[in-house]
Write a protein that holds these residues in place. Structure first.
Motif, PDB file in Angstrom:
ATOM      1  N   ALA A 148      47.763  44.743  35.429  1.00 56.73           N
ATOM      2  CA  ALA A 148      46.681  44.898  36.407  1.00 56.73           C
ATOM      3  C   ALA A 148      45.382  45.294  35.705  1.00 56.73           C
ATOM      4  CB  ALA A 148      47.062  45.947  37.448  1.00 56.73           C
ATOM      5  N   ARG A 149      45.506  46.215  34.751  1.00 54.78           N
ATOM      6  CA  ARG A 149      44.296  46.635  34.020  1.00 54.78           C
ATOM      7  C   ARG A 149      43.710  45.484  33.220  1.00 54.78           C
ATOM      8  NH1 ARG A 149      43.490  52.097  34.131  1.00 54.78           N
ATOM      9  NH2 ARG A 149      45.287  53.289  34.868  1.00 54.78           N
ATOM     10  N   PHE A 150      44.615  44.664  32.650  1.00 56.10           N
ATOM     11  CA  PHE A 150      44.150  43.514  31.883  1.00 56.10           C
ATOM     12  C   PHE A 150      43.384  42.538  32.788  1.00 56.10           C
ATOM     13  CE2 PHE A 150      45.301  39.030  31.099  1.00 56.10           C
ATOM     14  CZ  PHE A 150      44.500  38.795  29.999  1.00 56.10           C
ATOM     15  N   LEU A 151      43.957  42.254  33.965  1.00 52.87           N
ATOM     16  CA  LEU A 151      43.293  41.325  34.884  1.00 52.87           C
ATOM     17  C   LEU A 151      41.940  41.874  35.321  1.00 52.87           C
ATOM     18  CD1 LEU A 151      46.254  40.141  37.160  1.00 52.87           C
ATOM     19  CD2 LEU A 151      44.941  38.753  35.554  1.00 52.87           C
ATOM     20  N   LEU A 152      41.914  43.177  35.610  1.00 50.60           N
ATOM     21  CA  LEU A 152      40.657  43.779  36.052  1.00 50.60           C
ATOM     22  C   LEU A 152      39.599  43.687  34.954  1.00 50.60           C
ATOM     23  CD1 LEU A 152      41.986  46.831  38.061  1.00 50.60           C
ATOM     24  CD2 LEU A 152      40.604  44.962  38.949  1.00 50.60           C
ATOM     25  N   SER A 153      40.037  43.869  33.703  1.00 48.83           N
ATOM     26  CA  SER A 153      39.057  43.776  32.617  1.00 48.83           C
ATOM     27  C   SER A 153      38.602  42.331  32.453  1.00 48.83           C
ATOM     28  CB  SER A 153      39.653  44.311  31.318  1.00 48.83           C
ATOM     29  OG  SER A 153      40.623  43.420  30.826  1.00 48.83           O
ATOM     30  N   LEU A 154      39.515  41.404  32.756  1.00 47.00           N
ATOM     31  CA  LEU A 154      39.182  39.978  32.639  1.00 47.00           C
ATOM     32  C   LEU A 154      38.063  39.584  33.608  1.00 47.00           C
ATOM     33  CD1 LEU A 154      40.344  37.686  30.930  1.00 47.00           C
ATOM     34  CD2 LEU A 154      41.836  37.089  32.830  1.00 47.00           C
TER      35      LEU A 154
END
Lengths: 288, 278
Positions: free
Chosen positions: A119-125
């Motif tokens: 989720a954090r990765f997607l949000l940073s994306l």
């Protein structure tokens, strides 16, 4: 057409309304290959949202079949992600918890920690790093839409259905999100269906644009954008793009019944036509 | 100019001390303002009685109240407790039944169409007229009757607010979970219920004061001598006017107490609905 991931075959659907039966879809055929991105445009009320509900399995058509990845759609399935014009984030949850919501429904192989990392990765994306613990009310409209996109992707769906996701945003935010979409698709491949009213959006994001006719709708025209993957906003200001926009605008006018149907359109899906001939008239060179 | 939302450093982080001082001032204002208002109100009341030279039996003044409280303080505690617990039980029943009815009406259009006129009609009947009926129906069951009236007068706003909250849930909220194969129950617990909480607490604030009215109606009318309503009644029969006013004040205090308990619960369970100012 055997390798199509989304296959809509000869679908018709009628709603029962107070004013009697209302036929919205009439022998609709659409097929999107794996990894493809199909934009659907058409006049208001032509059944575009019905189409998304059919693909998502929220509705079963009266006639015809919807196939996803070689399986007939008979109900909701967890391989689909959805985002709407209204980001519908749960206001009592943080952004991170909102993004994680689908994993509470869909059985997932990820541990809680892995899920959170994803989720954090997607949000940073999508450029929402640092907003994980904010509440939706603290975010702007464009940022909420970005979060909603992450939620639609968290469970790695095969199919992403976008129902006018950028419709309520201002023009600049919208263009930013278009570019974000390309970045996301590069990192998180999906097969996409985008419902939109914005012709520029359709040719910028999709590699195939389907024009639906007026109600009851069928696929009146298919435009192959002839380009896949990320592209620059400058592409929207080339002669080629202007030509495509002209063709689409003309097709929409036909769909609205404001222009007579052209012999080349046939009133059916014309597949394999890379860049259609520009419509007659002086408008062809206008924008370029 | 690329719009990439970068992490924003919040002003409170930068100036923590200043933020706290501002907060303190607000807190003290939140405490001071109502106290000052109360004092001004009492002074005004006292002056009104004094200037008009009203005798006790027309209007007691605030200075009459402390002696009344002092003389009957034991009664106030006993009766106040009776009023309080019966009101709370009535309210709890109203919450259970109100939420149940609200759910039925919120999820089913048919039930909503069927029950709405009935509920509105029932709510339009003045409960003071129902009190003697109930008192006759269940003679002697005083606690039960009191709770029943408190319940009947207060469940309506709860039922209406829950049904409206559920029936106005945007379909996209449902679709988000339904498209993943979630069951109706899951959708209710994860989305519909929390989303309805702000409306529910709004209604509960109304219901709290209504429940007090219900309890007291029964206590004043029925001859069982229980609760603050009965104390009020005995003040009336004994022409002890300061006592009557003292009861009113005690009721107001209990009402405020319960109201703020609901406000505290709302902060805990539906605090997200309050927009932060910025």
């Amino acid at each position: 057409m055997g390798d199509a991931l989304i296959e809509i075959r000869d679908v018709s659907h009628t709603f029962q309304t107070k004013g009697g039966p209302l036929k919205v879809l009439d022998h609709l055929d659409i097929s999107v290959p794996e990894g493809g991105f199909c934009a659907v445009v058409g006049p208001s009320g032509c059944g575009k949202s019905t189409l998304t509900r059919l693909i998502a399995g929220l509705m079963i058509p009266d006639a015809g079949e919807v196939w996803l990845h070689g399986e007939r759609v008979r109900g909701p399935r967890s391989t689909v992600g959805m985002a709407f014009q209204n980001p519908v984030l749960l206001e009592w949850r943080t952004i991170l918890k909102n993004v994680l919501l689908p994993l509470e429904i869909v059985p997932s192989k990820l541990s809680r920690k892995e899920a959170e990392e994803r989720a954090r990765f997607l949000l940073s994306l999508v450029g929402l790093e640092g907003f994980e613990d904010k509440k939706p009310s603290e975010l702007s409209g464009g940022m909420r839409q970005r979060a909603s996109l992450c939620r639609a992707l968290i469970h790695q769906p095969e199919v992403l259905i976008l129902d006018e996701p950028f419709g309520a945003l201002d023009a600049f935010t919208r263009e930013d999100l278009w570019q974000t979409m390309h970045q996301v698709k590069e990192r998180e491949p999906f097969t996409g269906v985008l419902i939109t009213h914005d012709l520029r959006e359709s040719i910028f994001l999709a590699d195939q644009v389907v024009v639906m006719s007026g109600r009851p709708a069928h696929a009146q025209f298919v435009l192959e954008v002839g380009e896949t993957g990320p592209r620059d906003l400058d592409h929207l200001y080339t002669a080629e793009a202007a030509e495509m926009l002209n063709v689409l605008r003309h097709q929409i006018e036909i769909a609205q019944g404001r222009a007579p149907a052209e012999p080349t359109a046939h009133g059916s899906a014309d597949r394999g036509e890379d860049v259609p001939a520009p419509p007659p008239g002086p408008a062809a060179q206008g924008v370029a | 100019m690329a719009y990439v939302p970068a992490p924003i450093t919040r002003p409170e982080d930068a100036a923590g001390g200043a933020g706290r001082r501002v907060l303190d001032r607000f807190a003290s204002r939140a405490v001071m303002a109502p106290i000052v208002a109360l004092i001004v109100f009492c002074l005004f009341w006292e002056a009104l009685v004094w200037i008009n030279d009203w005798p006790d039996y027309v209007m007691a003044s605030p200075s009459d109240l402390p002696p009344a409280f002092a003389r009957y303080w034991e009664l106030f505690i006993v009766m106040g407790w009776q009023t309080l617990w019966r009101t709370v039980v009535g309210l709890v029943v109203a919450v259970i039944v109100g939420v149940g009815l609200g759910m039925v009406m919120g999820f089913s259009r048919t039930m909503r169409d069927a029950l709405y006129p009935l509920l509105v009609g029932f709510n339009a009947i003045p409960k003071a007229t129902v009190v003697p009926i109930v008192a006759l129906l269940f003679v002697g069951a005083h606690d039960f009757n009191t709770i029943l009236i408190a319940f009947m007068i207060s469940f309506f706003p709860i039922a209406v607010s829950v049904s409206i909250g559920l029936s106005t849930l945007e379909p996209e909220y449902r679709d988000i979970l339904r498209s993943l194969g979630a069951s109706q129950t899951t959708i209710f617990w994860k989305i519909a219920l929390p989303k309805t909480l702000p409306e529910f607490f709004g209604a509960l604030k109304v219901a709290v004061t209504l429940a007090f009215i219900g309890t007291n109606l029964m206590e004043i009318v029925s001859p069982h001598g229980r609760g603050l309503g009965a104390l009020f009644d005995s003040g009336k029969t004994n022409s002890d006017y300061p006592l009557m006013f003292a009861v009113l004040i005690a009721l107001a205090v209990l009402g405020i107490l319960l109201y703020y308990i609901v406000v505290a619960l709302e902060k805990v369970f539906a605090g997200w609905a309050e927009r932060s100012e910025h």
